[in-house]
Motif scaffolding. Structure first.
Motif, PDB file in Angstrom:
ATOM      1  N   SER A 152       0.834  -1.198   0.000  1.00 50.41           N
ATOM      2  CA  SER A 152       0.000   0.000   0.000  1.00 50.41           C
ATOM      3  C   SER A 152       0.868   1.246   0.000  1.00 50.41           C
ATOM      4  CB  SER A 152      -0.937   0.013   1.209  1.00 50.41           C
ATOM      5  OG  SER A 152      -0.190   0.088   2.415  1.00 50.41           O
ATOM      6  N   ILE A 153       0.254   2.361  -0.396  1.00 49.85           N
ATOM      7  CA  ILE A 153       0.932   3.652  -0.375  1.00 49.85           C
ATOM      8  C   ILE A 153       0.523   4.379   0.907  1.00 49.85           C
ATOM      9  CG2 ILE A 153       1.196   5.874  -1.545  1.00 49.85           C
ATOM     10  CD1 ILE A 153       0.546   4.446  -4.154  1.00 49.85           C
ATOM     11  N   PRO A 154       1.467   4.785   1.740  1.00 50.96           N
ATOM     12  CA  PRO A 154       1.106   5.415   3.001  1.00 50.96           C
ATOM     13  C   PRO A 154       0.448   6.776   2.795  1.00 50.96           C
ATOM     14  CG  PRO A 154       3.461   5.600   2.628  1.00 50.96           C
ATOM     15  CD  PRO A 154       2.928   4.695   1.558  1.00 50.96           C
ATOM     16  N   ASN A 155      -0.403   7.142   3.720  1.00 50.66           N
ATOM     17  CA  ASN A 155      -1.012   8.466   3.709  1.00 50.66           C
ATOM     18  C   ASN A 155      -0.016   9.438   4.322  1.00 50.66           C
ATOM     19  OD1 ASN A 155      -2.723  10.633   3.619  1.00 50.66           O
ATOM     20  ND2 ASN A 155      -4.023   9.961   5.322  1.00 50.66           N
ATOM     21  N   SER A 156       0.735  10.112   3.478  1.00 53.28           N
ATOM     22  CA  SER A 156       1.834  10.944   3.959  1.00 53.28           C
ATOM     23  C   SER A 156       1.919  12.229   3.141  1.00 53.28           C
ATOM     24  CB  SER A 156       3.162  10.176   3.855  1.00 53.28           C
ATOM     25  OG  SER A 156       4.265  11.009   4.110  1.00 53.28           O
ATOM     26  N   ASP A 157       2.391  13.290   3.785  1.00 50.83           N
ATOM     27  CA  ASP A 157       2.622  14.560   3.093  1.00 50.83           C
ATOM     28  C   ASP A 157       4.032  14.636   2.534  1.00 50.83           C
ATOM     29  OD1 ASP A 157       0.065  15.534   3.654  1.00 50.83           O
ATOM     30  OD2 ASP A 157       0.697  16.318   5.604  1.00 50.83           O
ATOM     31  N   SER A 158       4.771  13.544   2.653  1.00 50.99           N
ATOM     32  CA  SER A 158       6.177  13.549   2.227  1.00 50.99           C
ATOM     33  C   SER A 158       6.442  12.476   1.169  1.00 50.99           C
ATOM     34  CB  SER A 158       7.090  13.332   3.436  1.00 50.99           C
ATOM     35  OG  SER A 158       6.911  14.346   4.395  1.00 50.99           O
ATOM     36  N   LEU A 159       5.527  12.368   0.203  1.00 50.63           N
ATOM     37  CA  LEU A 159       5.712  11.417  -0.888  1.00 50.63           C
ATOM     38  C   LEU A 159       6.375  12.110  -2.078  1.00 50.63           C
ATOM     39  CD1 LEU A 159       2.298   9.505  -0.893  1.00 50.63           C
ATOM     40  CD2 LEU A 159       4.468   8.757   0.099  1.00 50.63           C
ATOM     41  N   TYR A 160       7.373  11.443  -2.634  1.00 48.37           N
ATOM     42  CA  TYR A 160       8.123  11.983  -3.767  1.00 48.37           C
ATOM     43  C   TYR A 160       8.186  10.935  -4.881  1.00 48.37           C
ATOM     44  CZ  TYR A 160       9.731  15.578  -0.499  1.00 48.37           C
ATOM     45  OH  TYR A 160       9.778  16.601   0.414  1.00 48.37           O
ATOM     46  N   VAL A 161       8.463  11.392  -6.105  1.00 49.23           N
ATOM     47  CA  VAL A 161       8.620  10.465  -7.219  1.00 49.23           C
ATOM     48  C   VAL A 161       9.890  10.807  -7.997  1.00 49.23           C
ATOM     49  CG1 VAL A 161       7.208  11.867  -8.808  1.00 49.23           C
ATOM     50  CG2 VAL A 161       7.488   9.413  -9.233  1.00 49.23           C
ATOM     51  N   LYS A 162      10.600   9.755  -8.441  1.00 50.18           N
ATOM     52  CA  LYS A 162      11.741   9.897  -9.340  1.00 50.18           C
ATOM     53  C   LYS A 162      11.383   9.207 -10.652  1.00 50.18           C
ATOM     54  CE  LYS A 162      15.989   9.253  -8.090  1.00 50.18           C
ATOM     55  NZ  LYS A 162      17.257   8.749  -7.501  1.00 50.18           N
ATOM     56  N   ILE A 163      11.623   9.886 -11.779  1.00 50.39           N
ATOM     57  CA  ILE A 163      11.241   9.305 -13.064  1.00 50.39           C
ATOM     58  C   ILE A 163      12.440   8.795 -13.862  1.00 50.39           C
ATOM     59  CG2 ILE A 163       9.114  10.631 -13.243  1.00 50.39           C
ATOM     60  CD1 ILE A 163      10.601  12.471 -15.255  1.00 50.39           C
ATOM     61  N   ARG A 164      13.635   8.930 -13.323  1.00 47.50           N
ATOM     62  CA  ARG A 164      14.829   8.287 -13.886  1.00 47.50           C
ATOM     63  C   ARG A 164      15.894   8.259 -12.803  1.00 47.50           C
ATOM     64  NH1 ARG A 164      13.949  12.611 -17.042  1.00 47.50           N
ATOM     65  NH2 ARG A 164      13.423  11.229 -18.753  1.00 47.50           N
ATOM     66  N   TYR A 165      16.906   7.426 -13.012  1.00 49.04           N
ATOM     67  CA  TYR A 165      17.905   7.184 -11.963  1.00 49.04           C
ATOM     68  C   TYR A 165      18.558   8.473 -11.469  1.00 49.04           C
ATOM     69  CZ  TYR A 165      22.318   5.810  -9.826  1.00 49.04           C
ATOM     70  OH  TYR A 165      23.376   5.687  -8.974  1.00 49.04           O
ATOM     71  N   GLY A 166      18.977   9.330 -12.395  1.00 46.11           N
ATOM     72  CA  GLY A 166      19.704  10.533 -11.990  1.00 46.11           C
ATOM     73  C   GLY A 166      18.829  11.729 -11.692  1.00 46.11           C
ATOM     74  N   ALA A 167      17.508  11.557 -11.713  1.00 52.71           N
ATOM     75  CA  ALA A 167      16.604  12.687 -11.510  1.00 52.71           C
ATOM     76  C   ALA A 167      16.460  13.039 -10.029  1.00 52.71           C
ATOM     77  CB  ALA A 167      15.225  12.373 -12.095  1.00 52.71           C
ATOM     78  N   ARG A 168      16.155  14.297  -9.781  1.00 56.65           N
ATOM     79  CA  ARG A 168      15.869  14.737  -8.423  1.00 56.65           C
ATOM     80  C   ARG A 168      14.439  14.344  -8.061  1.00 56.65           C
ATOM     81  NH1 ARG A 168      13.393  19.271  -6.539  1.00 56.65           N
ATOM     82  NH2 ARG A 168      13.228  20.065  -8.679  1.00 56.65           N
ATOM     83  N   PRO A 169      14.210  13.809  -6.856  1.00 54.42           N
ATOM     84  CA  PRO A 169      12.835  13.473  -6.454  1.00 54.42           C
ATOM     85  C   PRO A 169      11.950  14.718  -6.426  1.00 54.42           C
ATOM     86  CG  PRO A 169      14.441  12.466  -4.970  1.00 54.42           C
ATOM     87  CD  PRO A 169      15.192  13.435  -5.825  1.00 54.42           C
ATOM     88  N   VAL A 170      10.732  14.575  -6.937  1.00 56.58           N
ATOM     89  CA  VAL A 170       9.779  15.685  -6.982  1.00 56.58           C
ATOM     90  C   VAL A 170       8.583  15.335  -6.099  1.00 56.58           C
ATOM     91  CG1 VAL A 170       8.212  16.992  -8.467  1.00 56.58           C
ATOM     92  CG2 VAL A 170      10.514  16.417  -9.280  1.00 56.58           C
ATOM     93  N   LYS A 171       8.130  16.292  -5.304  1.00 58.66           N
ATOM     94  CA  LYS A 171       7.047  16.035  -4.354  1.00 58.66           C
ATOM     95  C   LYS A 171       5.729  15.759  -5.081  1.00 58.66           C
ATOM     96  CE  LYS A 171       5.312  17.501   0.120  1.00 58.66           C
ATOM     97  NZ  LYS A 171       5.402  18.492   1.210  1.00 58.66           N
ATOM     98  N   ILE A 172       5.022  14.748  -4.592  1.00 57.45           N
ATOM     99  CA  ILE A 172       3.734  14.352  -5.176  1.00 57.45           C
ATOM    100  C   ILE A 172       2.611  15.169  -4.532  1.00 57.45           C
ATOM    101  CG2 ILE A 172       2.084  12.462  -5.423  1.00 57.45           C
ATOM    102  CD1 ILE A 172       4.486  10.549  -5.419  1.00 57.45           C
ATOM    103  N   LYS A 173       1.744  15.707  -5.387  1.00 52.91           N
ATOM    104  CA  LYS A 173       0.613  16.498  -4.909  1.00 52.91           C
ATOM    105  C   LYS A 173      -0.607  15.626  -4.647  1.00 52.91           C
ATOM    106  CE  LYS A 173      -2.131  20.575  -6.183  1.00 52.91           C
ATOM    107  NZ  LYS A 173      -2.324  21.618  -7.239  1.00 52.91           N
ATOM    108  N   SER A 174      -0.867  14.684  -5.565  1.00 49.89           N
ATOM    109  CA  SER A 174      -2.024  13.807  -5.393  1.00 49.89           C
ATOM    110  C   SER A 174      -1.800  12.500  -6.133  1.00 49.89           C
ATOM    111  CB  SER A 174      -3.309  14.466  -5.902  1.00 49.89           C
ATOM    112  OG  SER A 174      -3.253  14.657  -7.305  1.00 49.89           O
ATOM    113  N   ILE A 175      -2.516  11.453  -5.676  1.00 55.05           N
ATOM    114  CA  ILE A 175      -2.444  10.125  -6.272  1.00 55.05           C
ATOM    115  C   ILE A 175      -3.857   9.605  -6.484  1.00 55.05           C
ATOM    116  CG2 ILE A 175      -1.738   7.726  -5.897  1.00 55.05           C
ATOM    117  CD1 ILE A 175       0.608   8.725  -4.290  1.00 55.05           C
ATOM    118  N   ASN A 176      -4.131   9.095  -7.691  1.00 53.75           N
ATOM    119  CA  ASN A 176      -5.446   8.535  -7.987  1.00 53.75           C
ATOM    120  C   ASN A 176      -5.298   7.251  -8.789  1.00 53.75           C
ATOM    121  OD1 ASN A 176      -7.480  10.698  -7.094  1.00 53.75           O
ATOM    122  ND2 ASN A 176      -6.064  11.888  -8.361  1.00 53.75           N
TER     123      ASN A 176
END
Length: 214
Positions: A152-176
């Motif tokens: 499961s995905i935790p209910n958190s305000d600190s979720l980030y996503v990386k879209i490639r190995y060298g990319a900087r993590p970007v904060k997630i606003k919403s998930i559906n």
């Protein structure tokens, strides 16, 4: 759980998101916290390999050109087609889609009087869409083949996503969830998310899981 490495320049969690809790419970990562330079010295002192041994680059198990490997070993031919604008008008022919990647600017072999970037690649008909750099930026992606370490995905305000190995993590606003896929919206823009590559979700430094960008 799976956490980012202490040495961020050598962190491999982007590639390990498909592991599950049961597998992780039986795995040790003894080099976490040890810089690469120190690990090489340990191996050198133990006679395992020289401290100045060559470091692997790109795809470590392919010694030369990956395109030759695909053709010679797997019989995969690079489909040829056209460079086209977003409106469908043809710019020129290209020499095979395996020679290009989304977001690429250099080495296209076309001259438009301004910088041109690859926006998308159609593997069925071989067309490669060309546009401006601004066309590469989005704030949402759709991912499939979801793999979650703890189901499961935790209910958190600190979720980030990386879209490639060298990319900087970007904060997630919403998930559906949409028809079994996951739609992620981000606070900041993502540059050139590429279908077929992984999108990995983090809860601060802990890996939640991820999936394949579609």
């Amino acid at each position: 759980f799976l956490s980012e490495a202490v040495d961020k320049t050598r962190d491999q969690t982007y590639f390990l998101y498909v592991l599950k809790e049961k597998q992780l419970s039986q795995i040790l990562f003894p080099l976490n916290g040890v810089p690469k330079s120190q690990a090489r010295k340990i191996c050198s002192d133990a006679g395992i390999l020289p401290a100045d041994s060559k470091e692997s680059r790109e795809i470590c198990f392919i010694p030369d050109n990956y395109k030759d490997f695909l053709a010679d070993e797997l019989g995969v031919c690079s489909k040829k087609g056209n460079f086209i604008f977003k409106d469908g008008s043809i710019i020129d022919r290209h020499n095979g889609i395996s020679n290009y990647t989304i977001g690429q600017r250099k080495g296209l072999g076309i001259h438009l009087g301004k910088p041109a970037y690859i926006l998308s690649i159609n593997s069925k008909n071989g067309d490669i869409v060309i546009g401006d750099e601004s066309d590469l930026y989005v704030k949402e992606i759709l991912i499939s083949d979801l793999s979650l370490i703890n189901a499961s995905i935790p209910n958190s305000d600190s979720l980030y996503v990386k879209i490639r190995y060298g990319a900087r993590p970007v904060k997630i606003k919403s998930i559906n969830y949409i028809d079994g896929n996951l739609k992620l919206k981000t606070n900041e823009i993502l540059r050139a998310p590429t279908p077929g590559q992984s999108a990995v979700i983090y809860n601060e430094k802990i890996v939640v899981g991820g999936g394949i960008i579609i």
